[in-house]
Design an enzyme around this catalytic site. Structure first.
Site, mmCIF file in Angstrom:
data_model
loop_
_atom_site.group_PDB
_atom_site.id
_atom_site.type_symbol
_atom_site.label_atom_id
_atom_site.label_comp_id
_atom_site.label_asym_id
_atom_site.label_seq_id
_atom_site.Cartn_x
_atom_site.Cartn_y
_atom_site.Cartn_z
ATOM 1 N N HIS A 92 8.092 2.212 -2.905
ATOM 2 C CA HIS A 92 8.040 3.555 -2.105
ATOM 3 C C HIS A 92 7.602 4.520 -3.049
ATOM 4 O O HIS A 92 8.599 5.311 -3.413
ATOM 5 C CB HIS A 92 9.162 3.553 -1.231
ATOM 6 C CG HIS A 92 9.166 2.833 0.182
ATOM 7 N ND1 HIS A 92 10.094 1.912 0.237
ATOM 8 C CD2 HIS A 92 8.716 3.056 1.126
ATOM 9 C CE1 HIS A 92 10.014 1.397 1.346
ATOM 10 N NE2 HIS A 92 8.980 2.007 1.987
ATOM 11 N N HIS A 127 1.722 3.592 -3.156
ATOM 12 C CA HIS A 127 2.019 3.365 -1.801
ATOM 13 C C HIS A 127 1.489 4.315 -0.662
ATOM 14 O O HIS A 127 1.006 3.936 0.327
ATOM 15 C CB HIS A 127 3.426 2.744 -1.084
ATOM 16 C CG HIS A 127 3.656 2.980 0.063
ATOM 17 N ND1 HIS A 127 3.145 1.957 0.873
ATOM 18 C CD2 HIS A 127 4.350 3.598 0.910
ATOM 19 C CE1 HIS A 127 3.602 1.943 2.213
ATOM 20 N NE2 HIS A 127 4.578 3.206 2.249
ATOM 21 N N HIS A 142 4.270 10.659 4.051
ATOM 22 C CA HIS A 142 5.296 9.849 5.059
ATOM 23 C C HIS A 142 6.276 9.519 4.462
ATOM 24 O O HIS A 142 7.412 8.992 5.049
ATOM 25 C CB HIS A 142 4.493 9.082 5.943
ATOM 26 C CG HIS A 142 4.239 7.557 5.035
ATOM 27 N ND1 HIS A 142 3.305 7.523 4.176
ATOM 28 C CD2 HIS A 142 4.925 6.463 5.197
ATOM 29 C CE1 HIS A 142 3.259 6.113 3.693
ATOM 30 N NE2 HIS A 142 4.392 5.509 4.248
ATOM 31 N N ASP A 163 1.169 1.626 7.270
ATOM 32 C CA ASP A 163 2.423 1.328 6.471
ATOM 33 C C ASP A 163 3.036 0.070 6.385
ATOM 34 O O ASP A 163 3.484 -0.373 5.595
ATOM 35 C CB ASP A 163 3.546 2.144 7.482
ATOM 36 C CG ASP A 163 4.748 2.695 6.327
ATOM 37 O OD1 ASP A 163 4.244 2.740 5.403
ATOM 38 O OD2 ASP A 163 5.711 3.037 6.858
ATOM 39 N N GLN A 169 7.926 -13.493 4.091
ATOM 40 C CA GLN A 169 6.629 -13.230 4.466
ATOM 41 C C GLN A 169 6.127 -14.145 5.647
ATOM 42 O O GLN A 169 5.358 -13.348 6.575
ATOM 43 C CB GLN A 169 5.792 -13.487 3.541
ATOM 44 C CG GLN A 169 5.915 -12.602 1.881
ATOM 45 C CD GLN A 169 6.044 -11.160 2.386
ATOM 46 O OE1 GLN A 169 5.090 -10.348 2.715
ATOM 47 N NE2 GLN A 169 7.248 -10.784 2.219
#
Length: 548
Positions: free
Chosen positions: A298, A302, A336, A454, A505
């Site tokens: 983050h 990103h 964001h 995102d 994942q």
């Protein structure tokens, strides 16, 4: 016996020795030929047996591989069957209402159908305050006080006008050259770009072209390799400031033959809201500095990836959205995750952090991101006293409208709302094309696209999806280490000793990413053509990595 002159067999001794020699030679040759043929036959037979054994071994290996693949597919199908809209209580309720609304249903009266549609709307949209308001209340402007005080809804003349206005779509090449762009800073080259050397400027100019930035396989790490500190600033400048940002770069490089009218871009500088672009880019520079660079995931890179990915999705949609809404969603994308501490909402609430206390445990980080974004915009930098309000020319109602959009979009990135968001968008859009949807639903789709940008890492090609996975898990593991030190339960996927990368994942793709992008593919066909195959390939990659 021999053969004499008359060619008859007789028992007399033969005087011709040549016949004996010939017979010996012929016999020897015959024996040699027979021996060679025998050896060749044995060699051929041996080789044939080896070939047959090799083929049998290959067939057996392929049979085992096919069997394992079939078992993997069966497991995958079983996993996917778990996440179907109908398996949730929400989905079952919506499907039941749909069954009652079918033509063959015994409910034929329009009143019953209207009531069922209202119930379905309540289910899909949640606590929509407008459905509780008496029908005639919002028709009279004199009732604005009642609407504001007792319904929590503001109605202005601008709002009433926009409710009936047609969709304002923009062509990428529709550039107005009738007014100067120097006053609002749209044509100014960023000082961060100008101070790079020529080779870096040239590379960035190629990477930051409007056409390059809308490609799904764009690699944001190519920008960070040139100037990691300003990755977000450059990407946001190139997209939000297009086509003037590309023209400013070309001018900086001495490309005087490039015509502004030939460049593609959003042309937000031509909107009636009169954005101060010089101030906007100063604001984005300040936002960029408030991302925590020590966060593996983050961070500002990103955020830059998020802006570019959203831009790519908007392009796939055919740009059928309102121009002001596109501007709002792109700004929301840039801010964001600003001030993200590297620890998720659960960590904040479990540790009673200052952020959790300020925001009452509700969407803690999303609330902080939107709060800081507007605090910086309105109050500026406390130590420098700069004015960072790039919307200083808009009216108060318009400012409130844009502010509401950006805050709503940032809050929409709360991952805890994912499944309800996917179900809501799916039910509102099924069977409709984008141009058949109203303005409110289109804004909802734009926010949905921001959310999908995102979580887009597993939908990107190699090497991006591997790089982002490693960064994400590094940040998760750091949180898990802190939770272990504090004696707290370790959050899912945050235990470095237990979490397996492939399995984490596979679950993320199967249950979160893939179903969400399939819903978007139903709205935007290019998503199905360009993105879903990549998701499938990445899923197969992680399946192959299991057990290694």
């Amino acid at each position: 016996l021999c053969t004499c002159k008359n060619s008859f067999a007789c028992d007399c001794p033969c005087d011709d020795d040549d016949n004996d020699d010939s017979a010996i030679i012929v016999g020897s040759v015959a024996c040699a030929v027979a021996l060679v043929l025998g050896v060749l036959f044995l060699l051929y037979r041996r080789k044939t047996k080896n070939i047959i054994k090799m083929h049998q071994s290959t067939i057996e290996r392929n049979a085992d591989l096919l069997q394992r693949r079939e078992e993997q597919l069966k497991r995958k199908e079983a996993e996917l069957e778990v996440f179907q809209l109908g398996t949730s209580k929400f989905g079952d309720a919506v499907n039941f209402i749909d069954s009652l609304l079918k033509p063959e249903s015994p409910l034929a009266g329009p009143r019953e159908v209207e009531n069922l549609l209202l119930v379905k709307r309540c289910l899909i949209k949640g606590n929509d305050k407008s459905i509780h308001i008496p029908g005639n209340l919002n028709k009279n402007p004199g009732n604005r006080y009642i609407m504001k005080e007792f319904a929590g809804i503001s109605i202005s003349s601008d709002t009433l006008a926009s409710a009936t206005a047609s969709v304002s779509t923009r062509n990428f090449k529709a550039i107005s050259l009738g007014r100067s762009r120097h006053e609002d800073g749209a044509l100014n080259c960023l000082p961060e770009f100008a101070r790079l050397d020529l080779s870096q400027q040239t590379s960035l100019f190629e990477l930051l072209s409007f056409s390059k930035l809308r490609e799904w396989d764009f690699n944001v790490f190519d920008i960070s390799a040139i100037d990691e500190e300003n990755t977000l600033l450059f990407v946001a400048w190139a997209i939000i400031g297009s086509p003037y940002s590309q023209f400013a770069m070309a001018k900086q490089l001495g490309q005087s033959n490039l015509q502004l009218s030939h460049l593609e871009g959003y042309s937000f500088a031509d909107l009636d809201i009169k954005i101060e672009f010089g101030t906007l880019f100063s604001y984005l520079c300040a936002i960029q500095k408030d991302y925590k660079p020590s966060n593996p995931y983050h961070n500002a890179i990103h955020a830059a990836d998020d802006v570019q990915t959203l831009h790519s999705l908007i392009h796939m949609s055919g740009n059928l959205f309102d121009a002001e809404e596109i501007f709002s969603i792109l700004v929301a994308s840039a801010v964001h995750d600003v001030k993200h501490p590297g620890m998720n909402n659960a960590f904040q609430t479990n540790t009673f952090s200052t952020l959790a206390l300020i925001h009452n445990d509700a969407a803690v980080l999303e609330s902080e991101h939107s709060y800081h974004a507007y605090k910086l915009m309105i109050q500026g930098l406390s130590d420098e006293g700069d004015n960072l309000n790039f919307l200083c020319h808009v009216t108060t109602p318009k400012f409130a409208e844009i502010r509401k959009r950006i805050i709503e979009a940032v809050m929409h990135t709360d991952m805890s709302k994912h499944f309800s968001t996917v179900a809501s968008i799916n039910n509102q859009t099924v069977g409709k094309t984008l141009d058949e949807m109203d303005l409110k639903l289109r804004w909802g789709i734009l926010m949905y696209m921001l959310h999908l940008a995102d979580i887009s890492n597993p939908a990107k090609g190699s090497p991006m999806f591997q790089l982002w996975t490693d960064r994400c898990l590094d940040e998760f593991f750091a949180q898990g280490d802190n939770e272990r030190k504090l004696g707290l339960p370790i959050s899912p996927n945050c235990d470095r000793n237990e979490t397996k990368k492939p399995e984490s994942q596979i679950g993320f793709i199967n249950f979160v990413v893939k179903p969400a992008y399939e819903v978007l593919a139903g709205i935007i066909p290019m998503v199905g053509e360009n993105i879903l195959p990549i998701i499938e390939n990445n899923l197969m990659y992680w399946e192959d990595q299991k057990g290694r």
